[in-house]
Design an enzyme around this catalytic site. Structure first.
Site, PDB file in Angstrom:
ATOM      1  N   ASP A 191      39.249  -8.141 -36.633  1.00  0.00           N
ATOM      2  CA  ASP A 191      40.710  -8.141 -36.593  1.00  0.00           C
ATOM      3  C   ASP A 191      41.272  -7.887 -37.987  1.00  0.00           C
ATOM      4  O   ASP A 191      42.188  -7.066 -38.163  1.00  0.00           O
ATOM      5  CB  ASP A 191      41.229  -9.487 -36.084  1.00  0.00           C
ATOM      6  CG  ASP A 191      40.958  -9.707 -34.613  1.00  0.00           C
ATOM      7  OD1 ASP A 191      41.904  -9.676 -33.815  1.00  0.00           O
ATOM      8  OD2 ASP A 191      39.780  -9.917 -34.257  1.00  0.00           O
TER       9      ASP A 191
ATOM     10  N   GLU B 297      47.973  -7.941 -26.273  1.00  0.00           N
ATOM     11  CA  GLU B 297      46.567  -7.939 -26.669  1.00  0.00           C
ATOM     12  C   GLU B 297      45.816  -6.800 -25.985  1.00  0.00           C
ATOM     13  O   GLU B 297      45.004  -6.119 -26.601  1.00  0.00           O
ATOM     14  CB  GLU B 297      45.937  -9.287 -26.311  1.00  0.00           C
ATOM     15  CG  GLU B 297      44.525  -9.467 -26.788  1.00  0.00           C
ATOM     16  CD  GLU B 297      43.975 -10.860 -26.498  1.00  0.00           C
ATOM     17  OE1 GLU B 297      42.805 -11.119 -26.870  1.00  0.00           O
ATOM     18  OE2 GLU B 297      44.689 -11.683 -25.893  1.00  0.00           O
TER      19      GLU B 297
ATOM     20  N   ASP C 163      33.958  -9.160 -25.381  1.00  0.00           N
ATOM     21  CA  ASP C 163      33.422 -10.469 -25.025  1.00  0.00           C
ATOM     22  C   ASP C 163      32.835 -10.605 -23.624  1.00  0.00           C
ATOM     23  O   ASP C 163      31.704 -11.019 -23.463  1.00  0.00           O
ATOM     24  CB  ASP C 163      34.509 -11.532 -25.202  1.00  0.00           C
ATOM     25  CG  ASP C 163      34.986 -11.635 -26.639  1.00  0.00           C
ATOM     26  OD1 ASP C 163      34.588 -10.804 -27.463  1.00  0.00           O
ATOM     27  OD2 ASP C 163      35.762 -12.548 -26.932  1.00  0.00           O
TER      28      ASP C 163
END
Length: 456
Positions: free
Chosen positions: A57, A422, A190
């Site tokens: 990030d 997101e 993920d």
């Protein structure tokens, strides 16, 4: 009435409206990055949901910051590197501050178990894709004061180099140029369906834990409790062996050579070599990187390209078999210059055939033609701005200009319709009907990479 003049007037009005909208959104994007800034010189991904500093990030955030506040961009990188372990490892989360809004936190990860862990900061014992090499290069490209940025790079580049040495020394167990990840969180993607068949082989006890993410975001958009239990299990194994790489390689049930992770390492190798050449000297480091780069690219093409799928896939080291799924990660080797032109052409055709239909925005995080595709659940299908940015850069590298422009424009369109979310629904009908974005609000890398795409 002159019809041509009326049409031109209407067109110009639309263009001006779009330009003003983009300008307003750029101001909003900067505001998001400013509001997510923290004491200590780092930026959180999203308030509440992600209250700490994340490795990749911060890399993408620094790219956006570089366009309007180079000092903060440099602080973003230096604050992350300040938590580097003595062996060159850079953790995926740095716990600069105290917060009880995230699980698992520092007390769970216990990075102090490793003798070479940071003594200054609590961190995780996991990492994330190594993007910092090309981030430094991109910051220099953006800079209007190259001498100042080059001075910063000279001060910090060796830390990034040591991170690459760490990977080739500790994570390349077959000395073949490909490094492993031992946890799905290290991939950055993920809960991708790619990992499902690995989890089917894992017999994990039932752990007791209190998740915090589902108090901020609709649980239907997040990994399940069953998946989280497996994630916790793998970390418990790593902790049992004090985050020792050799023991993890021998005993972790999750051990994968990931195309995104290795492509980012290869692209960052290239960037480090370019920067070292500009700096001058450092021939030994350039030679080291060159040696590993050549081996890595060759083995990447031999082992991770599936000639039947015409796409890059994953290799499960623990079960010694390929994982034959196509994801947005499958296209990231373009940015690293890994495929030949012929192979790139085949890869682009797969992108268009599976991901690029008229009813889809590019680029879904998982194959939309698969029965495992879920367009609103985390990494099981939605679009992520960082992967779109990587795809855009890769398409430009191989001179697919029109397709690169499509990815850029659709990325901007998603943010225009949904805000700085997101992740985003790839289905055009859903976007047009409701402007669906998911996950955290005011997401930092969505804002940062939007700024960079506008400047492109």
């Amino acid at each position: 009435m002159d019809t041509h003049k009326v049409m031109c007037s209407h067109y110009n009005t639309v263009v001006y409206d779009i330009l003003f909208m983009k300008e307003d959104l750029q101001i909003e994007a900067q505001k998001i990055l400013d509001e997510n800034a923290q004491e200590g010189g780092f930026t959180i991904p999203s308030k509440g949901l992600y209250p700490f500093q994340w490795k990749w990030d911060s890399g993408f955030i620094a790219i956006g910051l570089a366009h309007y506040d180079m000092k903060r961009a440099q602080q973003e990188i230096s604050s992350l590197l300040d938590a580097q372990w003595e062996n060159g490892f850079i953790p995926h989360i740095v716990f600069h501050n105290e917060s009880d809004s995230y699980f698992p936190g520092p007390d769970f990860h216990q990075s102090f178990l490793h003798p070479l862990a940071s003594k200054k900061y609590k961190t995780t014992g996991l990492t994330q894709p190594p993007v910092l090499g090309f981030v430094l290069e991109k910051m220099l490209e953006i800079s209007k004061n190259a001498s100042s940025v080059m001075s910063f790079i000279k001060t910090h580049i060796d830390k990034v180099y040591e991170n690459h040495r760490y990977f080739y020394t500790n994570r390349d167990i077959h000395n073949e140029g490909l490094v492993y990840i031992y946890h799905n969180w290290e991939s950055g993607t993920d809960n991708s369906p790619v990992w499902d068949e690995i989890w089917e082989t894992v017999d994990a006890p039932q752990y007791t834990f209190q998740r915090k993410d589902t108090t901020h975001v609709d649980a239907s958009q997040r990994p399940s409790d069953k998946e989280y239990n497996l994630y916790v299990h793998v970390i418990e194994i790593a902790k049992k062996y004090q985050y020792d790489d050799q023991k993890i390689a021998a005993l972790s049930p999750f051990l994968v050579q990931d195309p995104l992770f290795n492509a980012m390492l290869i692209r960052s190798n290239e960037a480090l070599m370019n920067l070292y050449k500009r700096i001058g000297g450092n021939q030994e480091k350039i030679d080291y990187l060159t040696h590993h780069q050549e081996k890595s690219k060759a083995r990447f093409n031999e082992k991770l390209f599936d000639i039947d799928l015409n796409a890059y896939i994953y290799f499960d080291l623990r079960n010694n078999k390929p994982i034959r799924h196509i994801t947005s990660s499958s296209f990231t080797p373009l940015y690293a210059g890994i495929p030949s032109k012929d192979r790139a052409e085949k890869l682009i055709q797969v992108l268009l055939d599976r991901f690029g239909g008229e009813d889809q925005y590019l680029c879904a995080s998982f194959d939309p033609t698969s029965e495992l595709y879920n367009p609103k659940k985390y990494w099981r299908g939605p679009i992520w701005m960082n992967l779109n940015w990587l795809l855009y850069q890769g398409l430009k590298r191989y001179e697919y200009e029109a397709l690169a422009e499509r990815v850029k424009n659709e990325s901007i369109e998603l943010i225009t319709s949904s805000g700085f979310k997101e992740y985003f629904d790839a289905r055009k009908a859903i976007q047009e009907a409701s402007g669906r974005g998911y996950g955290g609000d005011n997401f930092s890398w969505s804002a940062a990479l939007f700024i960079d795409l506008l400047h492109e």
